[in-house]
Motif scaffolding. Structure first.
Motif, PDB file in Angstrom:
ATOM      1  N   ARG A 102       4.076 -40.868  21.475  1.00  0.00           N
ATOM      2  CA  ARG A 102       2.742 -41.019  21.881  1.00  0.00           C
ATOM      3  C   ARG A 102       2.231 -42.524  21.284  1.00  0.00           C
ATOM      4  NH1 ARG A 102       0.845 -37.185  18.859  1.00  0.00           N
ATOM      5  NH2 ARG A 102       1.065 -35.541  20.669  1.00  0.00           N
ATOM      6  N   PHE A 103       2.953 -42.726  20.359  1.00  0.00           N
ATOM      7  CA  PHE A 103       2.457 -44.182  19.861  1.00  0.00           C
ATOM      8  C   PHE A 103       3.339 -45.462  20.119  1.00  0.00           C
ATOM      9  CE2 PHE A 103       0.033 -41.298  17.315  1.00  0.00           C
ATOM     10  CZ  PHE A 103      -1.253 -41.682  17.693  1.00  0.00           C
ATOM     11  N   GLY A 104       4.622 -45.088  20.613  1.00  0.00           N
ATOM     12  CA  GLY A 104       5.460 -46.098  21.027  1.00  0.00           C
ATOM     13  C   GLY A 104       6.282 -46.464  19.888  1.00  0.00           C
ATOM     14  N   TRP A 105       6.618 -45.877  18.739  1.00  0.00           N
ATOM     15  CA  TRP A 105       7.367 -46.262  17.631  1.00  0.00           C
ATOM     16  C   TRP A 105       8.768 -45.855  18.127  1.00  0.00           C
ATOM     17  CZ3 TRP A 105       3.426 -42.550  14.111  1.00  0.00           C
ATOM     18  CH2 TRP A 105       2.412 -43.309  14.190  1.00  0.00           C
ATOM     19  N   ARG A 106       9.637 -46.694  17.337  1.00  0.00           N
ATOM     20  CA  ARG A 106      11.062 -46.659  17.478  1.00  0.00           C
ATOM     21  C   ARG A 106      11.555 -46.054  15.940  1.00  0.00           C
ATOM     22  NH1 ARG A 106      13.876 -52.135  18.447  1.00  0.00           N
ATOM     23  NH2 ARG A 106      15.731 -50.756  18.195  1.00  0.00           N
ATOM     24  N   HIS A 107      10.749 -46.274  14.949  1.00  0.00           N
ATOM     25  CA  HIS A 107      11.465 -45.831  13.574  1.00  0.00           C
ATOM     26  C   HIS A 107      10.056 -44.925  12.819  1.00  0.00           C
ATOM     27  CE1 HIS A 107      13.798 -49.345  14.445  1.00  0.00           C
ATOM     28  NE2 HIS A 107      14.772 -48.417  14.102  1.00  0.00           N
ATOM     29  N   MET A 108      10.289 -43.910  12.259  1.00  0.00           N
ATOM     30  CA  MET A 108       9.281 -43.133  11.294  1.00  0.00           C
ATOM     31  C   MET A 108       9.847 -42.888   9.964  1.00  0.00           C
ATOM     32  SD  MET A 108       7.124 -39.860  11.698  1.00  0.00           S
ATOM     33  CE  MET A 108       6.071 -40.501  13.094  1.00  0.00           C
ATOM     34  N   PRO A 109       9.386 -43.655   8.709  1.00  0.00           N
ATOM     35  CA  PRO A 109       9.958 -43.217   7.579  1.00  0.00           C
ATOM     36  C   PRO A 109       9.853 -41.699   7.427  1.00  0.00           C
ATOM     37  CG  PRO A 109       8.581 -45.039   7.627  1.00  0.00           C
ATOM     38  CD  PRO A 109       8.237 -44.397   8.812  1.00  0.00           C
ATOM     39  N   VAL A 110      10.758 -41.257   6.663  1.00  0.00           N
ATOM     40  CA  VAL A 110      10.656 -39.647   6.200  1.00  0.00           C
ATOM     41  C   VAL A 110      10.546 -39.803   4.527  1.00  0.00           C
ATOM     42  CG1 VAL A 110      12.131 -37.547   6.290  1.00  0.00           C
ATOM     43  CG2 VAL A 110      12.292 -39.157   8.092  1.00  0.00           C
ATOM     44  N   VAL A 111       9.684 -38.718   4.266  1.00  0.00           N
ATOM     45  CA  VAL A 111       9.566 -38.598   2.903  1.00  0.00           C
ATOM     46  C   VAL A 111       9.631 -37.110   2.316  1.00  0.00           C
ATOM     47  CG1 VAL A 111       7.868 -40.616   2.696  1.00  0.00           C
ATOM     48  CG2 VAL A 111       6.993 -38.198   3.104  1.00  0.00           C
ATOM     49  N   ASP A 112       9.823 -37.086   0.973  1.00  0.00           N
ATOM     50  CA  ASP A 112      10.035 -35.606   0.455  1.00  0.00           C
ATOM     51  C   ASP A 112       8.822 -35.181   0.226  1.00  0.00           C
ATOM     52  OD1 ASP A 112       9.206 -36.636  -2.026  1.00  0.00           O
ATOM     53  OD2 ASP A 112      11.483 -36.741  -2.669  1.00  0.00           O
ATOM     54  N   GLY A 113       8.595 -33.933  -0.604  1.00  0.00           N
ATOM     55  CA  GLY A 113       7.237 -33.515  -0.885  1.00  0.00           C
ATOM     56  C   GLY A 113       6.341 -34.313  -1.906  1.00  0.00           C
ATOM     57  N   GLU A 114       7.141 -35.303  -2.802  1.00  0.00           N
ATOM     58  CA  GLU A 114       6.643 -35.912  -3.583  1.00  0.00           C
ATOM     59  C   GLU A 114       6.370 -37.538  -3.031  1.00  0.00           C
ATOM     60  OE1 GLU A 114       5.581 -34.829  -6.528  1.00  0.00           O
ATOM     61  OE2 GLU A 114       6.617 -32.834  -5.927  1.00  0.00           O
ATOM     62  N   GLY A 115       6.451 -37.538  -1.774  1.00  0.00           N
ATOM     63  CA  GLY A 115       6.256 -38.864  -1.115  1.00  0.00           C
ATOM     64  C   GLY A 115       7.155 -39.831  -1.422  1.00  0.00           C
ATOM     65  N   ARG A 116       8.353 -39.565  -1.991  1.00  0.00           N
ATOM     66  CA  ARG A 116       9.511 -40.367  -2.276  1.00  0.00           C
ATOM     67  C   ARG A 116      10.350 -40.772  -0.732  1.00  0.00           C
ATOM     68  NH1 ARG A 116       9.943 -37.413  -7.051  1.00  0.00           N
ATOM     69  NH2 ARG A 116      11.100 -35.884  -5.971  1.00  0.00           N
ATOM     70  N   VAL A 118      13.205 -40.800   1.697  1.00  0.00           N
ATOM     71  CA  VAL A 118      14.557 -40.313   1.778  1.00  0.00           C
ATOM     72  C   VAL A 118      15.407 -40.534   2.854  1.00  0.00           C
ATOM     73  CG1 VAL A 118      13.841 -38.114   0.410  1.00  0.00           C
ATOM     74  CG2 VAL A 118      13.559 -38.042   2.799  1.00  0.00           C
ATOM     75  N   GLY A 119      14.882 -41.368   3.892  1.00  0.00           N
ATOM     76  CA  GLY A 119      15.649 -41.786   4.824  1.00  0.00           C
ATOM     77  C   GLY A 119      14.567 -42.505   6.070  1.00  0.00           C
ATOM     78  N   ILE A 120      14.987 -42.703   7.364  1.00  0.00           N
ATOM     79  CA  ILE A 120      14.140 -42.729   8.478  1.00  0.00           C
ATOM     80  C   ILE A 120      14.779 -42.298   9.382  1.00  0.00           C
ATOM     81  CG2 ILE A 120      15.641 -45.091   9.145  1.00  0.00           C
ATOM     82  CD1 ILE A 120      13.014 -46.459   9.173  1.00  0.00           C
ATOM     83  N   LEU A 121      13.635 -41.838  10.264  1.00  0.00           N
ATOM     84  CA  LEU A 121      14.199 -41.195  11.544  1.00  0.00           C
ATOM     85  C   LEU A 121      13.921 -42.134  12.841  1.00  0.00           C
ATOM     86  CD1 LEU A 121      14.514 -38.383  12.746  1.00  0.00           C
ATOM     87  CD2 LEU A 121      12.251 -38.145  13.273  1.00  0.00           C
ATOM     88  N   ASP A 122      15.109 -42.504  13.541  1.00  0.00           N
ATOM     89  CA  ASP A 122      15.268 -43.112  14.718  1.00  0.00           C
ATOM     90  C   ASP A 122      14.904 -42.297  16.137  1.00  0.00           C
ATOM     91  OD1 ASP A 122      17.114 -44.459  17.021  1.00  0.00           O
ATOM     92  OD2 ASP A 122      17.121 -46.017  15.604  1.00  0.00           O
TER      93      ASP A 122
END
Length: 486
Positions: A102-116, A118-122
Motif C-alpha cells: 500500500r505504501f510502496g515500502w521495500r523493507h519493514m523493520p520487525v520488532v519483538d513484544g518489547e520493541g527490540r 529482531v530483523g527486517i522483512l524484505d
C-alpha cells in the motif's frame, strides 16, 4: 496446507531476515557506510542503549541525506528515519505484505513484544510465498487499523471463503483461515483500544495479560458469523490494587466487545465475554476455578468447563495461556467425576439420524422445518466426544482434526476410526459452509440449517454414513464412562 491459504497462516518471524545490519545510534555515518558496503546490504536498523529500535537507514537515506549533507563524522541518529512503521514478529505475514504494498515500502523493520529489533522483512522475500490471485485477496483482507477497515474485513471474509470453496479447498482449512483472520481482528481491536486508552490518560495496562478465545474460535473452526466467546487472563497482583487494576480491564473489555459487535461478532447470549468477571481472572483465580470445576458435580460448573476447554491465546502474554492449558489438561485427566459429568452432557447431544438410517429434520421451528441442524446435531456431538477422549488421555490439542490425529497417535483410535471421523467432520463442515455462503449470497439469514434436498444423493448417503460414525463414537465414549455395552 494448500498454497491458496498458506499465505494467510504465515507468521512474520518465519520470513524475516535476522542477519540484517544493526548499529547503535552513536555509530558514525562513515562507519555505517563502510558496514553497509562490506555486508552488501541496502538498509540498517538503528538501536538505542536498551536495544529498542529507534530508527532505520535505507538506500534512499544514503542518497538524499547522507551523500548531500554529511562529512561522515555525524552519528547515524542525525540522519536516520525516526518515524518508523514496524511490525511485530508474531503478526501475520499477509498484514505486513498489504501494508508494504500500500505504501510502496521495500523493507519493514520487525520488532519483538518489547520493541527490540529482531530483523527486517524484505518485500521480495515475503512475496515469494504468494501468487497474484492471493495478493489481491490479501489487499482486501488486510485493511489498516481503523474501525471502518475492520468492518470491511469481516464483510470480505465471505467472498474469500466462497473463492476458496470454489477452488476445492477443504472446509476445515477454510475454517482455520477464517478463525485466523478473526483472531487478527480481535488482536487489532485490542491494539486500537489500548492505544486510545493510553492517549485518554488511562496509561498502559497495569499488569501483563492475555486475551483468549473460546468455542469455535479457540478450536480454529469458525464459520462465517461466530459470536463472541472471549476472556482475559491477568497476571497476579496485590489485593490492594484490585479496584485500580480491575477498572482498567473492565473498561478495556467493554470497548473490545463493543467494537467486536460493531465489526460483525455479535455479543454472546450466554455472556461468555471478558466483561463478565467469570471470564476475567488472574492466573491464580483461573487456577482455583479450574480446580473447583474438577471437584464439583454442578451442571453449571460442567457447562462452564465445557465452554472453556477449547480456549486459545489471541493477544498478549501467551505463556499465561500455555501455563493454563497444562493445568487444565492435568486437572481433567485426574478428575473422573468431571469426565463422567462431561459425558452426561455429551449424551444430551443427539445426532440427526433416526430409525433405518433416516435423516432427522426440524419439526418445531417453522422457519427451518424439513431442514437439518448440522451444527447442533452433527459437528457438536463429534467435537464433544473427541474432546472428551482427549481430556481422558491428557492430550492438550484444541482443533478437532488435530485431536483425532493425536488420538490415533496415542492408539486410542485405530487408523480406520480416525480416517472415518476425519471424513465425517470434513463432509459435514463442507455442507454447512456451502449453505452459509449460499445464504449470504442470496440475502438470507445465515444459519446452521441445511435442507436434505439441497444435497445430491451421494452427499446425503455420505451424510448418513457420517452420522453413523459419530453415533458409534458416542456409544463408545458412553461405554467407556458408564460400562454400558451397545
Amino acid at each position: 496446507m494448500r498454497s491458496q491459504t498458506r499465505i494467510f497462516f504465515a507468521i512474520v518471524r518465519d520470513h524475516l531476515r535476522d542477519d540484517c545490519l544493526r548499529v547503535s545510534s552513536q555509530t558514525s555515518v562513515s562507519a555505517l557506510l563502510g558496514k553497509m558496503t562490506e555486508s552488501k546490504t541496502t538498509s540498517a536498523m538503528v538501536a538505542g542503549p536498551d536495544d529498542r529500535l529507534i530508527g532505520l537507514i535505507t538506500e534512499q537515506d544514503v542518497i538524499r541525506r547522507i551523500a548531500l549533507r554529511c562529512d561522515g563524522s555525524e552519528p547515524v541518529s542525525s540522519v536516520m528515519t525516526r518515524d518508523l512503521q514496524t511490525i511485530n514478529e508474531s503478526d501475520y505475514l499477509y498484514v505486513a505484505i498489504a501494508r508494504m504494498r500500500r505504501f510502496g515500502w521495500r523493507h519493514m523493520p520487525v520488532v519483538d513484544g518489547e520493541g527490540r529489533a529482531v530483523g527486517i522483512l524484505d518485500l521480495c522475500d515475503a512475496l515469494s510465498d504468494a501468487g497474484e490471485t492471493m495478493l489481491r485477496r490479501v489487499d482486501i483482507i488486510a485493511h489498516e487499523r481503523s474501525r471502518d477497515g475492520l468492518r470491511e474485513i469481516k464483510a470480505a471474509q465471505v467472498a474469500l471463503a466462497a473463492d476458496l470453496f470454489e477452488d476445492n479447498v477443504p472446509a476445515p482449512e477454510i475454517q482455520g483461515l477464517l478463525s485466523g483472520i478473526n483472531g487478527d481482528i480481535h488482536r487489532r481491536i485490542l491494539q486500537l483500544e489500548l492505544a486510545e486508552m493510553k492517549a485518554e490518560g488511562w496509561g498502559n495496562a497495569p499488569v501483563s495479560f492475555c486475551a483468549i478465545l473460546m468455542g469455535s474460535g479457540g478450536r480454529g473452526e469458525n464459520f462465517l458469523y461466530p459470536d463472541q466467546d472471549n476472556g482475559f487472563i491477568l497476571d497476579n497482583y496485590p489485593d490492594a490494587r484490585h479496584g485500580e487494576i480491575d477498572a482498567f480491564f473492565i473498561e478495556l473489555a467493554s470497548r473490545m466487545t463493543r467494537d467486536l459487535d460493531d465489526a460483525g461478532f455479535p455479543y454472546c447470549d450466554g455472556y461468555v465475554m471478558a466483561t463478565n468477571p467469570l471470564w476475567r481472572k488472574t492466573r491464580t483465580q483461573w487456577r482455583d476455578q479450574i480446580s473447583g470445576w474438577g471437584r464439583k458435580r454442578s451442571t453449571i460448573a460442567i457447562q462452564l468447563a465445557d465452554i472453556f476447554f477449547d480456549f486459545c491465546p489471541v493477544y498478549g502474554d501467551e505463556t499465561m495461556a500455555e501455563e493454563l492449558r497444562v493445568r487444565v489438561t492435568q486437572m481433567a485427566r485426574s478428575s473422573p467425576v468431571l469426565l463422567t459429568e462431561l459425558n452426561r452432557e455429551m449424551e444430551r447431544m443427539n445426532v440427526a439420524l433416526g430409525w433405518f438410517g433416516r435423516l432427522v429434520t426440524e419439526k418445531e421451528k417453522a422457519a427451518f422445518k424439513g431442514k437439518i441442524n448440522l451444527k447442533h446435531m452433527g459437528t457438536l456431538p463429534l467435537v464433544s466426544a473427541v474432546r472428551l477422549l482427549c481430556l481422558q488421555a491428557g492430550i492438550g490439542e484444541t482443533s478437532t482434526a488435530r485431536r483425532i490425529s493425536r488420538l490415533q497417535d496415542e492408539e486410542v483410535l485405530t487408523a480406520n476410526e480416525a480416517d472415518y471421523l476425519q471424513g465425517a467432520f470434513m463432509h459435514i463442515t463442507g455442507l454447512l459452509l456451502r449453505q452459509q455462503i449460499e445464504d449470504f449470497s442470496a440475502g438470507r439469514a445465515v444459519s446452521n440449517y441445511v435442507h436434505p434436498e439441497a444435497m445430491s444423493k451421494r452427499e446425503r448417503d455420505i451424510l448418513v454414513d457420517s452420522f453413523k460414525v459419530i453415533s458409534s463414537l458416542k456409544d463408545r465414549v458412553r461405554s467407556a464412562f458408564t460400562g454400558d455395552i451397545f
